[in-house]
Design a protein around this motif. Structure first.
Motif, PDB file in Angstrom:
ATOM      1  N   LEU A  75      -5.630  -2.196  -4.479  1.00  0.00           N
ATOM      2  CA  LEU A  75      -5.727  -0.713  -5.428  1.00  0.00           C
ATOM      3  C   LEU A  75      -6.685   0.283  -4.566  1.00  0.00           C
ATOM      4  O   LEU A  75      -6.260   1.420  -4.466  1.00  0.00           O
ATOM      5  N   ALA A  79      -5.173   3.617  -2.846  1.00  0.00           N
ATOM      6  CA  ALA A  79      -5.694   4.781  -3.316  1.00  0.00           C
ATOM      7  C   ALA A  79      -6.198   5.720  -2.144  1.00  0.00           C
ATOM      8  O   ALA A  79      -5.985   6.994  -2.108  1.00  0.00           O
ATOM      9  N   PRO A 198      -5.935   8.959  -7.229  1.00  0.00           N
ATOM     10  CA  PRO A 198      -7.074   7.902  -7.925  1.00  0.00           C
ATOM     11  C   PRO A 198      -8.474   8.212  -7.111  1.00  0.00           C
ATOM     12  O   PRO A 198      -8.445   8.949  -6.160  1.00  0.00           O
TER      13      PRO A 198
END
Length: 231
Positions: A75, A79, A198
């Motif tokens: 993640l 991002a 993000p």
């Protein structure tokens, strides 16, 4: 006399026998409890040892560790990758808009636009070949050209865009080509689409969620010959 003594000793013997039996029964119960306690202790020890073995085996097992590590960093990795990609695209678009503005200003600087008598829409269309394909041109490109009295009075700030109910820009842009020795301020603007990334990345600076790219050129028009005029 003998029978009397026997009668007196018998209760004593009965009490001794009862005590012996009770002691043996107590000893038997005690041994059973001790055996049960030992067996229970061994069972608990074996369970604890087995638990430690499973935990040790789980920790030592390296199968699938790469997938687990990638899942932990996937993640934030994607991002950051998305943020780098989007920032790079924005800077690329801004640099290409700057280059297109310089080329358009050159045509004004040398009097080519004035001699050709181009209108605002024609001048905007002339900028399009110098812009990349991901620009919506000419409909998405905004041009503001002002003739000012001095360099100090040039307005270099970004304008405040106004919109109608359909989201279309309603600002009234000027197109003053001036003449020889005129000081011109050329502003070329474009609403570039950006996306909320993000980690709180937000490159938008407009109320509609887009980013206003603007390139400005301030210059003084060179002396030039009017088309059809003699030297």
């Amino acid at each position: 006399m003998s029978s009397q003594k026997t009668w007196r000793i018998k209760p004593f013997l009965d009490r001794s026998c009862n005590s012996t039996l009770a002691f043996e029964r107590f000893s038997r119960v005690t041994r059973v409890n001790q055996v049960a306690r030992i067996e229970w202790t061994d069972a608990v020890y074996k369970m604890a040892r087995s638990g430690r073995g499973l935990l040790t085996s789980f920790i030592a097992n390296r199968r699938g560790i790469a997938s687990l590590e990638f899942a932990l960093i996937a993640l934030p990795f994607f991002a950051i990758l998305f943020a780098i990609f989007q920032i790079g695209i924005v800077y690329l678009a801004d640099n290409l808009l700057e280059t297109a503005t310089e080329k358009a200003a050159r045509q004004l600087l040398t009097g080519q636009v004035q001699n050709a008598g181009l209108t605002a829409s024609q001048f905007t269309s002339a900028i399009c070949p110098n812009l990349p394909v991901f620009f919506t041109c000419p409909s998405g490109v905004m041009v503001d050209l002002q003739d000012v009295s001095s360099f100090s009075s040039a307005n270099l700030s970004a304008p405040t865009l106004t919109y109608d109910s359909n989201g279309k820009v309603t600002n009234n842009w000027q197109f003053q080509t001036g003449g020889a020795a005129s000081i011109l301020v050329l502003r070329v603007m474009y609403q570039f689409p950006v996306y909320l990334g993000p980690l709180g990345l937000n490159l938008a600076n407009l109320s509609n969620g887009k980013r206003l790219l603007m390139s400005t050129a301030v210059f003084q028009v060179e002396p030039y010959n009017l088309q059809g005029a003699g030297n």
